[in-house]
Design a protein around this motif. Structure first.
Motif, mmCIF file in Angstrom:
data_model
loop_
_atom_site.group_PDB
_atom_site.id
_atom_site.type_symbol
_atom_site.label_atom_id
_atom_site.label_comp_id
_atom_site.label_asym_id
_atom_site.label_seq_id
_atom_site.Cartn_x
_atom_site.Cartn_y
_atom_site.Cartn_z
ATOM 1 N N ARG A 124 0.849 -1.196 0.000
ATOM 2 C CA ARG A 124 0.000 0.000 0.000
ATOM 3 C C ARG A 124 0.886 1.248 0.000
ATOM 4 N NH1 ARG A 124 -5.477 0.960 1.434
ATOM 5 N NH2 ARG A 124 -5.574 -1.297 1.477
ATOM 6 N N GLY A 128 -4.138 8.149 -1.128
ATOM 7 C CA GLY A 128 -5.558 8.046 -0.773
ATOM 8 C C GLY A 128 -5.872 6.751 -0.064
ATOM 9 N N ASP A 129 -5.274 5.649 -0.519
ATOM 10 C CA ASP A 129 -5.499 4.349 0.119
ATOM 11 C C ASP A 129 -4.914 4.324 1.531
ATOM 12 O OD1 ASP A 129 -6.719 3.511 -2.183
ATOM 13 O OD2 ASP A 129 -5.010 2.360 -2.932
ATOM 14 N N ARG A 132 -7.143 6.418 3.863
ATOM 15 C CA ARG A 132 -8.385 5.719 4.187
ATOM 16 C C ARG A 132 -8.138 4.629 5.228
ATOM 17 N NH1 ARG A 132 -11.437 2.417 -0.457
ATOM 18 N NH2 ARG A 132 -9.507 1.235 -0.253
ATOM 19 N N THR A 151 -14.690 9.066 0.787
ATOM 20 C CA THR A 151 -13.882 8.202 -0.079
ATOM 21 C C THR A 151 -13.742 8.775 -1.482
ATOM 22 O OG1 THR A 151 -15.857 6.889 -0.584
ATOM 23 C CG2 THR A 151 -14.456 6.131 1.231
ATOM 24 N N THR A 152 -14.705 9.579 -1.905
ATOM 25 C CA THR A 152 -14.619 10.180 -3.238
ATOM 26 C C THR A 152 -13.400 11.084 -3.349
ATOM 27 O OG1 THR A 152 -17.028 10.107 -3.491
ATOM 28 C CG2 THR A 152 -15.816 11.584 -4.951
ATOM 29 N N SER A 153 -13.152 11.887 -2.307
ATOM 30 C CA SER A 153 -11.984 12.776 -2.334
ATOM 31 C C SER A 153 -10.684 11.984 -2.291
ATOM 32 C CB SER A 153 -12.046 13.758 -1.162
ATOM 33 O OG SER A 153 -11.883 13.093 0.079
ATOM 34 N N LEU A 154 -10.685 10.851 -1.577
ATOM 35 C CA LEU A 154 -9.472 10.031 -1.506
ATOM 36 C C LEU A 154 -9.200 9.346 -2.840
ATOM 37 C CD1 LEU A 154 -9.877 8.443 2.042
ATOM 38 C CD2 LEU A 154 -8.614 10.493 1.375
ATOM 39 N N THR A 155 -10.265 8.944 -3.541
ATOM 40 C CA THR A 155 -10.092 8.372 -4.879
ATOM 41 C C THR A 155 -9.527 9.417 -5.839
ATOM 42 O OG1 THR A 155 -11.918 6.828 -4.527
ATOM 43 C CG2 THR A 155 -11.271 7.250 -6.804
ATOM 44 N N ALA A 156 -10.043 10.653 -5.737
ATOM 45 C CA ALA A 156 -9.523 11.740 -6.572
ATOM 46 C C ALA A 156 -8.057 12.015 -6.248
ATOM 47 C CB ALA A 156 -10.361 12.993 -6.364
ATOM 48 N N ASN A 158 -5.864 9.770 -5.193
ATOM 49 C CA ASN A 158 -5.099 8.691 -5.822
ATOM 50 C C ASN A 158 -4.862 8.974 -7.296
ATOM 51 O OD1 ASN A 158 -4.643 7.077 -3.606
ATOM 52 N ND2 ASN A 158 -6.408 5.762 -3.947
ATOM 53 N N THR A 159 -5.915 9.405 -7.977
ATOM 54 C CA THR A 159 -5.800 9.681 -9.414
ATOM 55 C C THR A 159 -4.785 10.779 -9.680
ATOM 56 O OG1 THR A 159 -8.100 9.013 -9.764
ATOM 57 C CG2 THR A 159 -7.076 10.349 -11.482
#
Length: 340
Positions: A124, A128-129, A132, A151-156, A158-159
């Motif tokens: 890991r 973002g991961d 979380r 989680t949406t902000s953490l996915t963004a 990561n991107t």
């Protein structure tokens, strides 16, 4: 072992170099837990008399996941010659650990346990991961439920972090590398908020708590954005206050401290000045103002300079604007971009 709570898939722990008393362990090719020699990397000298007297067995997740052999931890610790023995209930669940077998040998200097250090890699590394997992862990983190995490902000995040940037290496030419990733250890002896702030600093994002949704998340500091609201005379209910930047408190030199990937158990530091990185952003006769930035999850000097450059340029904002708006502003959140 991380990501083992709330039904998550356990992350993969990989063992690298092992050091016994400051010397690197050289393992047998066939009996991979057997130490055949100790290497003093500072002199290049080998100590061979430890062969057959020192064994180090590593396990990535629990007693039945050996990484350098086939024997389980329970079978090793059930040896009848041991004063303290394990039974089948000693599972060591969700733990990466090692068992050291030492045969007393005064000539080899094996008369007791010495300081033993392990190079460990966690699968890991996406910011973002990691955030979380730390926010939701009840063992070593903030113990929030997943419903309390944006989680949406953490996915963004990561991107954005997975993107690359181009830099000029010292050897000339150009190269690219991943924008942000975590390469370090979170010190769980620190407070949760302190660790979260250090994690945010290591990927140049901002922590955010939304009172409306009661969720913790991040603000991704990306150069691309969407305007959330236009503030005009139709929704303003106060005068506009404009405050120029105070040069005496605006940093123009950053000293960064980050993990040294070339030397074990050490940190490196580097100082970056706006006069070299972007001299056009300096004001005439601007006083020297130096700040420090600790990046414990960064072990790359290029990434450390990248973050330092962003910090310095972010401090070059010309104006602070303050205005009160009507109830339509309730939709705004910290980090939203507006036009005035």
């Amino acid at each position: 072992v991380t990501n083992t709570e709330s039904g998550g898939t356990p992350d993969t722990i990989t063992f690298g170099d092992i050091y016994w008393g400051g010397k690197k362990c050289i393992f047998d090719v066939t009996d991979t837990a057997k130490v055949t020699a100790l290497l003093d990397e500072s002199t290049g000298e080998y100590q061979y008399n430890v062969g057959g007297n020192l064994y180090i067995y590593t396990f990535r997740n629990g007693s039945f996941t050996p990484t350098n052999g086939t024997a389980s931890a329970v079978s090793l610790m059930s040896d009848p010659s041991l004063a303290y023995q394990w039974d089948s209930n000693k599972l060591m669940a969700n733990c990466a650990f090692a068992i050291v077998k030492l045969v007393y040998n005064a000539d080899a200097g094996l008369t007791g346990l010495q300081q033993t250090r392990f190079q460990i890699t966690n699968s890991r590394s996406a910011p973002g991961d990691c955030l979380r997992d730390y926010l939701t862990s009840s063992r070593y983190g903030a113990a929030l439920t997943l419903a309390q995490v944006d989680t949406t902000s953490l996915t963004a995040l990561n991107t954005y972090c997975a993107g690359s940037f181009t830099y000029s290496p010292s050897t000339g030419g150009s190269a690219t590398q991943t924008r942000f990733r975590f390469d370090g250890t979170v010190d769980t002896a620190q407070t949760v908020m302190n660790n979260l702030q250090q994690m945010a600093a290591s990927c140049d994002c901002l922590l955010r708590y939304n009172e409306i949704s009661a969720k913790w998340g991040v603000i991704v500091q990306s150069p691309t954005y969407a305007v959330s609201m236009a503030i005009t005379d139709s929704n303003m209910v106060s005068a506009i206050q404009i405050t120029p930047t105070d040069l005496s408190s605006t940093p123009n030199i950053v000293e960064t401290k980050f993990a040294n990937s070339r030397e074990k158990d050490s940190f490196a530091s580097a100082t970056f000045s706006l006069s070299q990185l972007a001299p056009s952003l300096l004001y005439p006769n601007e006083p020297v103002n130096k700040i420090s930035a600790s990046l414990p999850l960064v072990n790359n000097d290029v990434r450390a300079q990248y973050i330092a450059t962003r910090l310095l340029k972010a401090g070059r904002e010309d104006l602070a604007v303050k205005v009160s708006i009507d109830y339509t502003g309730l939709q705004l959140e910290a980090g939203d971009v507006v036009t005035v």
